[in-house]
Scaffold this motif. Structure first.
Motif, short mmCIF file in Angstrom:
data_model
loop_
_atom_site.label_atom_id
_atom_site.label_comp_id
_atom_site.label_asym_id
_atom_site.label_seq_id
_atom_site.Cartn_x
_atom_site.Cartn_y
_atom_site.Cartn_z
N VAL A 244 0.83 -1.22 0.00
CA VAL A 244 0.00 0.00 0.00
C VAL A 244 0.86 1.27 0.00
N LEU B 153 -7.40 3.87 -1.56
CA LEU B 153 -7.34 2.41 -1.63
C LEU B 153 -8.75 1.85 -1.46
N SER C 259 -4.80 -0.93 6.06
CA SER C 259 -4.32 -0.27 4.84
C SER C 259 -4.21 1.23 5.06
N SER D 174 -0.59 3.15 5.17
CA SER D 174 -0.28 4.02 4.02
C SER D 174 -0.61 5.49 4.28
#
Ligand SMILES: Cc1cc2nc3c(=O)[nH]c(=O)nc-3n(C[C@H](O)[C@H](O)[C@H](O)COP(=O)(O)O)c2cc1C
Length: 375
Positions: free
Chosen positions: A257, A268, A293, A297
């Motif tokens: 990610v 995402l 995620s 990220s």
């Protein structure tokens, strides 16, 4: 208390758990009136590859029902190997652009934003190409045609076709594009060592397996410019294997990610079979895959999977309607920024309005028969 004040008090009580869904959000140039996206859903109801007026009416219906972001069904890029059926839309020529413009205008007119999901089916195509010559094994034990291993020329052609489709999406009035990197299709199949057995720079280590999807992202980013929103969808299930997990642990997920972010992805879209399930229960008891995620990220996320339906993808049996409060709690708890709704929206284009009014009990249950038409 008067009758009017009782009912508005009840309304406030009924709708309070859902309030996080209805907060507007801006992500770069993408302004959404709420946190609800329509999940991309292939309908196989295009006459050829060009969407018609029926598609404009169909997609506008979800915006009229309050959906903040409509994501289109998977839409083919300009590569003959991408296609798995005759009746799925594409986006690469002037006619595609003109017809998709009817769709984007209709959604905008109804107050929604719309993203086009760009798709290459890879090993699921009719004349398949893939990172390696590993065919899809169907659940019934049969196999699909053996894909041809992609050459460097194939990889360049497909990468450039994604970029071209991105610029076509801009001309067609889409507010964003989504790259379909999920569910076992082309981009996802590069990630998995089971389907990518290459011995060149694109196979082997995770860094090598990620290389091609990242090249695609970078080329698309260059083509669409620095500020056009790019969503990347990846998944923890595949069409041919619902238990598949692309990333074994948070470290691997983090590498991917962050690399997507650095290559130019803005959002995402984390496709799981249950958006509320913990992504890595051994590492954290409640954090979802979208939550991981987002944390790793720092990018905004869309979470999807089993929102307001009783069965996950791949589960059999009648599908009942369920309370979307746990999905709203994901937003409240910072696990995700947006949630995408799939089957429950097909059954209820006015899902947002009903949920906003605290009336999820009135939602219709999804039935496969609803997929036969766009009505
Ligand atoms: C009929 C149907 C078609 C789908 N087509 C696509 C697609 O084109 N692209 C994609 O990324 N996911 C596709 N999906 C997966 C959905 O986007 C979503 O992830 C899945 O339905 C789970 O969400 P839900 O539980 O809210 O239905 C499809 C799902 C269904 C039911």
């Amino acid at each position: 208390m008067t009758q009017a004040s009782v009912s508005s008090h009840e309304h406030a009580l009924n709708s309070a758990p859902y309030a996080p869904l209805f907060e507007p959000i801006s992500i770069g140039s993408l302004r959404l009136r709420n946190r609800i996206a329509m999940a991309p859903m292939t309908r196989r109801l295009t006459n050829g590859t060009v969407p018609g007026q029926a598609h404009a009416t169909y997609y506008a219906r979800f915006a009229q029902g309050g959906t903040g972001l409509v994501i289109t069904e998977g839409t083919h890029i300009d590569d003959g190997h991408s296609v798995d059926a005759d009746d799925t839309p594409a986006l690469f020529g002037p006619e595609h652009i003109a017809r998709w413009k009817l769709v984007t205008d209709a959604v905008h007119h109804a107050g929604g934003a719309i993203a086009c999901q760009l798709w290459h089916t890879g090993r699921h195509g009719r004349d398949p190409i893939a990172p390696s010559a590993v065919p899809v094994k169907n659940a019934d034990g049969t196999t699909k045609p053996v894909p041809r291993e992609m050459t460097r020329d194939d990889m360049d052609q497909v990468r450039d076709a994604f970029a071209h489709a991105g610029t076509c999406a801009q001309h067609a009035g889409f507010d964003a594009i989504e790259l379909h990197g999920a569910h076992g299709y082309l981009l996802e199949s590069f990630l998995s060592p089971a389907t990518n057995t290459r011995t060149d720079d694109y196979g082997g280590t995770l860094a090598n397996r990620m290389r091609y999807p990242l090249e695609v992202v970078r080329t698309v980013r260059t083509a669409v410019g620095p500020s056009y929103p790019i969503i990347y969808r990846f998944s923890q299930w595949k069409i041919e294997d619902y238990a598949a997990a692309s990333f074994a642990n948070p470290d691997e997920l983090g590498v991917f990610v962050c690399a997507l972010r650095d290559a130019g992805v803005d959002i995402l879209h984390v496709s799981t079979r249950d958006a509320t399930a913990p992504g890595y229960p051994e590492a954290h008891p409640t954090r979802t895959l979208a939550g991981w995620s987002k944390k790793l990220s720092t990018l905004p996320t869309i979470a999807v999977g089993r929102v307001s339906v009783s069965q996950s993808m791949g589960e059999t049996g009648a599908i009942a309607t369920t309370d979307p409060a746990p999905a709203a709690a994901l937003i409240r708890d910072g696990e995700t920024d947006v949630i995408a709704v799939g089957r429950a929206l097909i059954a209820n284009p006015d899902w947002c309005e009903r949920v906003r009014a605290g009336k999820w009990h009135d939602l219709k249950a999804f039935d496969k028969a609803m997929l036969k038409t766009l009505d």
